[in-house]
Design a protein around this motif. Structure first.
Motif, PDB file in Angstrom:
ATOM      1  N   GLY A 185     -56.037 -18.751-117.093  1.00 30.21           N
ATOM      2  CA  GLY A 185     -55.275 -19.646-116.214  1.00 30.21           C
ATOM      3  C   GLY A 185     -53.912 -20.040-116.727  1.00 30.21           C
ATOM      4  O   GLY A 185     -53.324 -21.003-116.226  1.00 30.21           O
ATOM      5  N   LYS A 186     -53.370 -19.318-117.693  1.00 27.47           N
ATOM      6  CA  LYS A 186     -52.071 -19.689-118.269  1.00 27.47           C
ATOM      7  C   LYS A 186     -50.947 -19.609-117.226  1.00 27.47           C
ATOM      8  O   LYS A 186     -50.100 -20.502-117.151  1.00 27.47           O
ATOM      9  N   SER A 187     -50.952 -18.550-116.418  1.00 23.68           N
ATOM     10  CA  SER A 187     -49.906 -18.420-115.398  1.00 23.68           C
ATOM     11  C   SER A 187     -50.008 -19.534-114.365  1.00 23.68           C
ATOM     12  O   SER A 187     -48.991 -20.109-113.943  1.00 23.68           O
ATOM     13  N   SER A 188     -51.225 -19.853-113.937  1.00 25.50           N
ATOM     14  CA  SER A 188     -51.413 -20.951-112.989  1.00 25.50           C
ATOM     15  C   SER A 188     -50.947 -22.272-113.590  1.00 25.50           C
ATOM     16  O   SER A 188     -50.337 -23.108-112.901  1.00 25.50           O
ATOM     17  N   PHE A 189     -51.232 -22.468-114.867  1.00 28.66           N
ATOM     18  CA  PHE A 189     -50.809 -23.683-115.566  1.00 28.66           C
ATOM     19  C   PHE A 189     -49.282 -23.772-115.605  1.00 28.66           C
ATOM     20  O   PHE A 189     -48.691 -24.801-115.254  1.00 28.66           O
ATOM     21  N   ILE A 190     -48.628 -22.679-116.021  1.00 26.99           N
ATOM     22  CA  ILE A 190     -47.170 -22.652-116.113  1.00 26.99           C
ATOM     23  C   ILE A 190     -46.539 -22.928-114.746  1.00 26.99           C
ATOM     24  O   ILE A 190     -45.598 -23.715-114.621  1.00 26.99           O
ATOM     25  N   ARG A 191     -47.065 -22.291-113.721  1.00 22.00           N
ATOM     26  CA  ARG A 191     -46.481 -22.440-112.388  1.00 22.00           C
ATOM     27  C   ARG A 191     -46.717 -23.826-111.807  1.00 22.00           C
ATOM     28  O   ARG A 191     -45.872 -24.352-111.075  1.00 22.00           O
ATOM     29  N   ALA A 192     -47.858 -24.432-112.133  1.00 16.15           N
ATOM     30  CA  ALA A 192     -48.120 -25.798-111.669  1.00 16.15           C
ATOM     31  C   ALA A 192     -47.134 -26.782-112.281  1.00 16.15           C
ATOM     32  O   ALA A 192     -46.617 -27.676-111.595  1.00 16.15           O
ATOM     33  N   ILE A 193     -46.848 -26.606-113.566  1.00 15.77           N
ATOM     34  CA  ILE A 193     -45.879 -27.494-114.228  1.00 15.77           C
ATOM     35  C   ILE A 193     -44.479 -27.278-113.657  1.00 15.77           C
ATOM     36  O   ILE A 193     -43.751 -28.238-113.364  1.00 15.77           O
ATOM     37  N   TYR A 194     -44.111 -25.995-113.486  1.00 16.82           N
ATOM     38  CA  TYR A 194     -42.778 -25.721-112.942  1.00 16.82           C
ATOM     39  C   TYR A 194     -42.645 -26.276-111.522  1.00 16.82           C
ATOM     40  O   TYR A 194     -41.646 -26.942-111.194  1.00 16.82           O
ATOM     41  N   SER A 200     -45.507 -20.475-103.977  1.00 19.12           N
ATOM     42  CA  SER A 200     -46.268 -20.917-102.800  1.00 19.12           C
ATOM     43  C   SER A 200     -47.749 -20.584-102.891  1.00 19.12           C
ATOM     44  O   SER A 200     -48.544 -21.056-102.080  1.00 19.12           O
ATOM     45  N   ASN A 201     -48.125 -19.763-103.854  1.00 22.00           N
ATOM     46  CA  ASN A 201     -49.510 -19.270-103.909  1.00 22.00           C
ATOM     47  C   ASN A 201     -50.258 -19.788-105.131  1.00 22.00           C
ATOM     48  O   ASN A 201     -50.911 -19.026-105.839  1.00 22.00           O
ATOM     49  N   LEU A 202     -50.173 -21.086-105.399  1.00 19.39           N
ATOM     50  CA  LEU A 202     -50.918 -21.651-106.521  1.00 19.39           C
ATOM     51  C   LEU A 202     -52.415 -21.557-106.263  1.00 19.39           C
ATOM     52  O   LEU A 202     -52.898 -21.792-105.155  1.00 19.39           O
ATOM     53  N   LEU A 203     -53.160 -21.197-107.319  1.00 20.35           N
ATOM     54  CA  LEU A 203     -54.600 -21.012-107.180  1.00 20.35           C
ATOM     55  C   LEU A 203     -55.358 -22.325-107.236  1.00 20.35           C
ATOM     56  O   LEU A 203     -56.508 -22.396-106.804  1.00 20.35           O
ATOM     57  N   ASP A 204     -54.729 -23.364-107.803  1.00 18.95           N
ATOM     58  CA  ASP A 204     -55.440 -24.623-108.021  1.00 18.95           C
ATOM     59  C   ASP A 204     -54.701 -25.759-107.320  1.00 18.95           C
ATOM     60  O   ASP A 204     -53.471 -25.746-107.208  1.00 18.95           O
ATOM     61  N   LYS A 205     -55.440 -26.736-106.847  1.00 17.18           N
ATOM     62  CA  LYS A 205     -54.853 -27.875-106.140  1.00 17.18           C
ATOM     63  C   LYS A 205     -54.870 -29.143-106.993  1.00 17.18           C
ATOM     64  O   LYS A 205     -55.017 -30.251-106.480  1.00 17.18           O
ATOM     65  N   SER A 206     -54.706 -28.969-108.290  1.00 17.46           N
ATOM     66  CA  SER A 206     -54.698 -30.128-109.188  1.00 17.46           C
ATOM     67  C   SER A 206     -53.484 -31.014-108.942  1.00 17.46           C
ATOM     68  O   SER A 206     -52.420 -30.556-108.514  1.00 17.46           O
ATOM     69  N   LYS A 207     -53.675 -32.272-109.233  1.00 23.74           N
ATOM     70  CA  LYS A 207     -52.558 -33.202-109.375  1.00 23.74           C
ATOM     71  C   LYS A 207     -52.320 -33.411-110.870  1.00 23.74           C
ATOM     72  O   LYS A 207     -53.218 -33.215-111.679  1.00 23.74           O
ATOM     73  N   ILE A 208     -51.102 -33.775-111.223  1.00 16.45           N
ATOM     74  CA  ILE A 208     -50.747 -33.871-112.641  1.00 16.45           C
ATOM     75  C   ILE A 208     -50.081 -35.209-112.920  1.00 16.45           C
ATOM     76  O   ILE A 208     -49.155 -35.615-112.203  1.00 16.45           O
ATOM     77  N   GLU A 209     -50.542 -35.869-113.971  1.00 19.56           N
ATOM     78  CA  GLU A 209     -49.858 -37.065-114.468  1.00 19.56           C
ATOM     79  C   GLU A 209     -49.160 -36.693-115.771  1.00 19.56           C
ATOM     80  O   GLU A 209     -49.799 -36.226-116.717  1.00 19.56           O
ATOM     81  N   LEU A 210     -47.857 -36.885-115.810  1.00 24.46           N
ATOM     82  CA  LEU A 210     -47.065 -36.589-116.995  1.00 24.46           C
ATOM     83  C   LEU A 210     -46.572 -37.879-117.621  1.00 24.46           C
ATOM     84  O   LEU A 210     -45.983 -38.717-116.943  1.00 24.46           O
ATOM     85  N   ASP A 211     -46.820 -38.030-118.922  1.00 27.19           N
ATOM     86  CA  ASP A 211     -46.210 -39.112-119.687  1.00 27.19           C
ATOM     87  C   ASP A 211     -45.089 -38.508-120.515  1.00 27.19           C
ATOM     88  O   ASP A 211     -45.308 -37.542-121.259  1.00 27.19           O
ATOM     89  N   LEU A 212     -43.893 -39.054-120.365  1.00 32.87           N
ATOM     90  CA  LEU A 212     -42.745 -38.490-121.073  1.00 32.87           C
ATOM     91  C   LEU A 212     -41.796 -39.588-121.498  1.00 32.87           C
ATOM     92  O   LEU A 212     -41.876 -40.729-121.042  1.00 32.87           O
ATOM     93  N   THR A 213     -40.911 -39.217-122.401  1.00 39.47           N
ATOM     94  CA  THR A 213     -39.884 -40.130-122.888  1.00 39.47           C
ATOM     95  C   THR A 213     -38.523 -39.495-122.645  1.00 39.47           C
ATOM     96  O   THR A 213     -38.310 -38.326-122.972  1.00 39.47           O
ATOM     97  N   ILE A 214     -37.618 -40.252-122.061  1.00 39.84           N
ATOM     98  CA  ILE A 214     -36.248 -39.795-121.838  1.00 39.84           C
ATOM     99  C   ILE A 214     -35.307 -40.803-122.473  1.00 39.84           C
ATOM    100  O   ILE A 214     -35.285 -41.975-122.096  1.00 39.84           O
ATOM    101  N   SER A 215     -34.556 -40.331-123.459  1.00 36.71           N
ATOM    102  CA  SER A 215     -33.593 -41.185-124.184  1.00 36.71           C
ATOM    103  C   SER A 215     -34.246 -42.471-124.680  1.00 36.71           C
ATOM    104  O   SER A 215     -33.683 -43.569-124.557  1.00 36.71           O
ATOM    105  N   GLY A 216     -35.463 -42.335-125.196  1.00 35.73           N
ATOM    106  CA  GLY A 216     -36.164 -43.472-125.791  1.00 35.73           C
ATOM    107  C   GLY A 216     -36.934 -44.331-124.818  1.00 35.73           C
ATOM    108  O   GLY A 216     -37.647 -45.251-125.227  1.00 35.73           O
ATOM    109  N   GLU A 217     -36.852 -44.058-123.517  1.00 37.59           N
ATOM    110  CA  GLU A 217     -37.550 -44.856-122.511  1.00 37.59           C
ATOM    111  C   GLU A 217     -38.759 -44.093-121.992  1.00 37.59           C
ATOM    112  O   GLU A 217     -38.661 -42.910-121.651  1.00 37.59           O
ATOM    113  N   ASP A 218     -39.909 -44.746-121.903  1.00 38.18           N
ATOM    114  CA  ASP A 218     -41.151 -44.112-121.480  1.00 38.18           C
ATOM    115  C   ASP A 218     -41.288 -44.125-119.963  1.00 38.18           C
ATOM    116  O   ASP A 218     -40.968 -45.117-119.300  1.00 38.18           O
ATOM    117  N   PHE A 219     -41.807 -43.011-119.434  1.00 34.57           N
ATOM    118  CA  PHE A 219     -42.056 -42.888-118.002  1.00 34.57           C
ATOM    119  C   PHE A 219     -43.408 -42.226-117.787  1.00 34.57           C
ATOM    120  O   PHE A 219     -43.879 -41.454-118.623  1.00 34.57           O
TER     121      PHE A 219
END
Length: 484
Positions: A57-66, A80-99
Motif C-alpha cells: 500500500g505504499k503508492s496508495s499511502f503516498i497518493r493519499a498524503i499528496y 482520482s482513483n484512490l483505493l482507500d477512503k481513509s481520513k487523515i489527521e496531520l499534526d505539524l509545526t510551521i515556524s514553531g507553531e503547532d497545527f
C-alpha cells in the motif's frame, strides 16, 4: 558558484539531520479506511523514508498524503482513483507553531497554512508526460508560442551532475494550463556536443532526472513551506545516479529546509538515511502498521534491505566492544549493523591500527574507538587524526560501570538484571576489591549469567540514566563527526 564536491555533499547530509525545519510533519493518524484503518505514523524532521513489500500500500499511502495537501501551486492534479477512503489527521509545526489538520484525500481540503506539496513519482509520471508530448498533434505550434529559458552556468552544472552527462546547453519551456492532469509541465531541449534533442525523444531515465532537477529548482525559488513527496526515485536509474540524486536531495534539505517523504526499495537511496528516519510499512491481520527501523531493524531483513556499512570500528577489548554496541543501539543515526567490528587487542594496538588503516575512503570509515581513560595520555599521538572517538567519561568501561554500581540502588540493579536483591548484594560483596578486568567476570559467575549478558545490561542501565544523557550525546556527536 555551486559546490558539488563529495565533501560538501557529506556536509549537507550532516546538516540535514541537525538543522531546524520551518515545516515539520510530526504525526499522521488514519481513520475510517479499509486499507489504512487506524494506522498511525510518527515522523522525524527533514526526510522520512517508507519501505515495505510490493502490494502493501505504499503508492496508495503516498497518493493519499499528496491528495490531502495538494494546492494550486503543486506540480500535478489530485489522483482520482484512490483505493482507500481513509481520513487523515496531520499534526505539524510551521515556524514553531503547532497545527492539527483534518484532511480527506478524495475531497477538496481548505488549508489556511502556506504549504507547497510537490510529488515526484517517475515510474508513472515520466512515461505519462512523454506520451502527452508525443500524442499532441499541434505540439510544435504550442512550443513556438511559448518562450524558452536557458539554464545558467550553475544550473547547467547541477543538471549535468544529476544526470552524469556533459551538456552544452539546456533550455526549458514551462507549459502551463495546457493539460488537465498537470498545472505546469517543463519541456526540455538539450544540446550535447552539437546533438540536439528534447523531452519527446530522450530516454526515460534522463527525462526523469531533468524533471527532478526542475522540481528541485522550483523548490529553491519558492517562498512557501515545502513538502516534497517522492515515490520510488530509483526507477530507470543505475546505482551511481541514485547516489547523486540523493546527494542533491540532501543539499535541498540542508539549504532550503524542505521536508521530504520518500518511498523506495533501493539500498542506494536508503544508505545515508538514519534508521530512525526509516519506517517499515506492513500488513498484519489485515491492518496497516508502521514500525520504526531503528527499533525494529530485523524487519528490514524480510525486505532484503541490510544496513549499509558506515565503516569499521576497532577497539581495545571486549568490554569496549560491548559498551560501544550498547551506545550505538540508542543512537539516532546508526544501528548495530551499520558497522563492522574489530578487536585490536590493546590501547597501543588501536593506535597502530589507526595509523595503518586509510583515514578516508568513499562512504566508508576506519574509526578508532579508545577507552575514556586514554583522553589525556594519547593527546599528542592523535594530532593530525580525525577518525577516532573516545568512549564516555575519563575511565575505562569497566571502571565506569563499577563506579556507577557503587551509587546505584540495589533494587534498581536487581530489577534490571533480573536477579534478587540478595543475589546482587552478594555478588557485589564477592567482587569487592577485584581488579576491574576481573570484576564482571566474577560477578557474572556469581549471578549465573554470561559475561556479555551482564555487562551489556549494566551498560544499558548507565546509558539510560538521565544523569548520563549529556555524556552519551557528546559521544554521538563525536562519532558523527568522525564518520566520513
Amino acid at each position: 558558484m555551486i559546490n558539488l564536491r563529495q565533501a560538501k555533499m557529506n556536509d549537507h547530509w550532516r546538516t540535514a539531520f541537525k538543522r531546524d525545519y520551518s515545516l515539520v510533519v510530526k504525526d499522521m493518524v488514519f481513520s475510517e479506511g479499509e486499507i489504512f484503518g487506524n494506522a498511525s505514523l510518527k515522523l522525524k524532521p527533514g526526510v522520512n523514508a517508507i519501505v515495505g513489500k510490493n502490494g502493501v500500500g505504499k503508492s496508495s499511502f503516498i497518493r493519499a498524503i499528496y491528495n490531502s495537501l495538494m494546492c494550486d501551486s503543486s506540480n500535478r492534479k489530485k489522483f482520482s482513483n484512490l483505493l482507500d477512503k481513509s481520513k487523515i489527521e496531520l499534526d505539524l509545526t510551521i515556524s514553531g507553531e503547532d497545527f492539527s489538520l483534518n484532511l480527506v484525500p478524495f475531497e477538496d481540503n481548505e488549508i489556511e497554512q502556506d504549504i507547497l506539496c510537490l510529488l515526484f513519482d517517475p515510474c508513472s509520471l515520466i512515461p505519462e508526460i512523454q506520451n502527452l508530448f508525443n500524442q499532441q498533434d499541434n505540439f510544435n505550434e504550442l512550443l513556438e508560442a511559448l518562450s524558452s529559458v536557458p539554464l545558467s552556468e550553475d544550473e547547467l552544472k547541477l543538471a549535468s551532475f544529476i544526470t552524469n552527462t556533459e551538456y552544452s546547453s539546456i533550455e526549458i519551456i514551462n507549459i502551463e494550463d495546457e493539460y488537465d492532469s498537470f498545472p505546469m509541465l517543463p519541456f526540455f531541449t538539450v544540446d550535447r556536443e552539437g546533438v540536439k534533442y528534447d523531452s519527446r525523444n530522450m530516454g526515460l531515465g534522463e527525462l526523469s532526472l531533468l524533471y527532478y532537477f526542475w522540481i528541485i529548482d522550483y523548490i529553491r525559488k519558492s517562498k512557501s513551506n515545502c513538502l516534497l513527496i517522492i515515490e520510488e526515485p530509483e526507477s530507470f536509474l543505475p546505482p551511481l545516479i541514485q547516489n547523486r540524486l540523493c546527494d542533491v536531495l540532501a543539499m535541498t534539505l540542508a539549504t532550503e529546509g524542505t521536508a521530504c517523504l520518500i518511498s523506495t526499495h533501493s539500498e542506494h537511496i536508503l544508505r545515508k538515511i538514519p534508521r530512525s528516519h526509516i519506517h517499515i510499512m506492513c500488513r498484519i491481520l489485515q491492518q496497516t502498521k508502521f514500525f520504526n527501523a531503528a527499533s525494529h531493524f530485523e524487519r528490514m531483513d524480510v525486505l532484503g534491505l541490510m544496513a549499509p556499512k558506515k565503516g569499521l570500528l576497532f577497539y581495545e577489548d571486549h568490554a569496549a566492544y560491548l559498551f560501544a554496541k550498547s551506545l550505538i543501539k540508542v543512537s539516532p543515526l546508526f544501528v548495530l549493523d551499520s558497522f563492522l567490528y574489530h578487536c585490536s587487542g590493546s590501547e597501543g594496538d588501536v593506535l597502530l591500527d589507526l595509523k595503518r588503516y586509510p583515514s578516508t575512503m568513499t562512504d566508508f570509515s576506519f574509526l578508532a574507538v579508545f577507552d575514556g581513560d586514554c583522553r589525556e595520555r594519547l593527546a599528542k599521538d592523535l594530532q593530525g587524526f580525525e577518525n577516532f572517538v573516545f568512549l564516555p567519561s575519563s575511565l575505562s568501561p569497566e571502571e565506569l560501570i563499577i563506579s556507577y554500581l557503587r551509587r546505584e540502588e540495589l533494587t534498581h540493579l536487581a530489577s534490571h538484571i533480573g536477579k534478587s536483591v540478595e543475589d546482587v548484594a552478594m555478588a557485589k560483596e564477592i567482587c569487592a576489591g577485584l581488579d576491574h578486568h576481573d570484576y564482571f567476570v566474577e560477578m557474572a559467575k556469581s549471578l549465573a549469567l554470561s559475561y556479555d549478558d551482564l555487562f551489556t545490561k549494566l551498560c544499558d542501565l548507565w546509558i539510560g540514566d538521565e544523569e548520563n544523557f549529556g555524556s552519551v550525546a557528546r559521544f554521538f556527536a563525536e562519532l558523527d563527526r568522525s564518520i566520513k
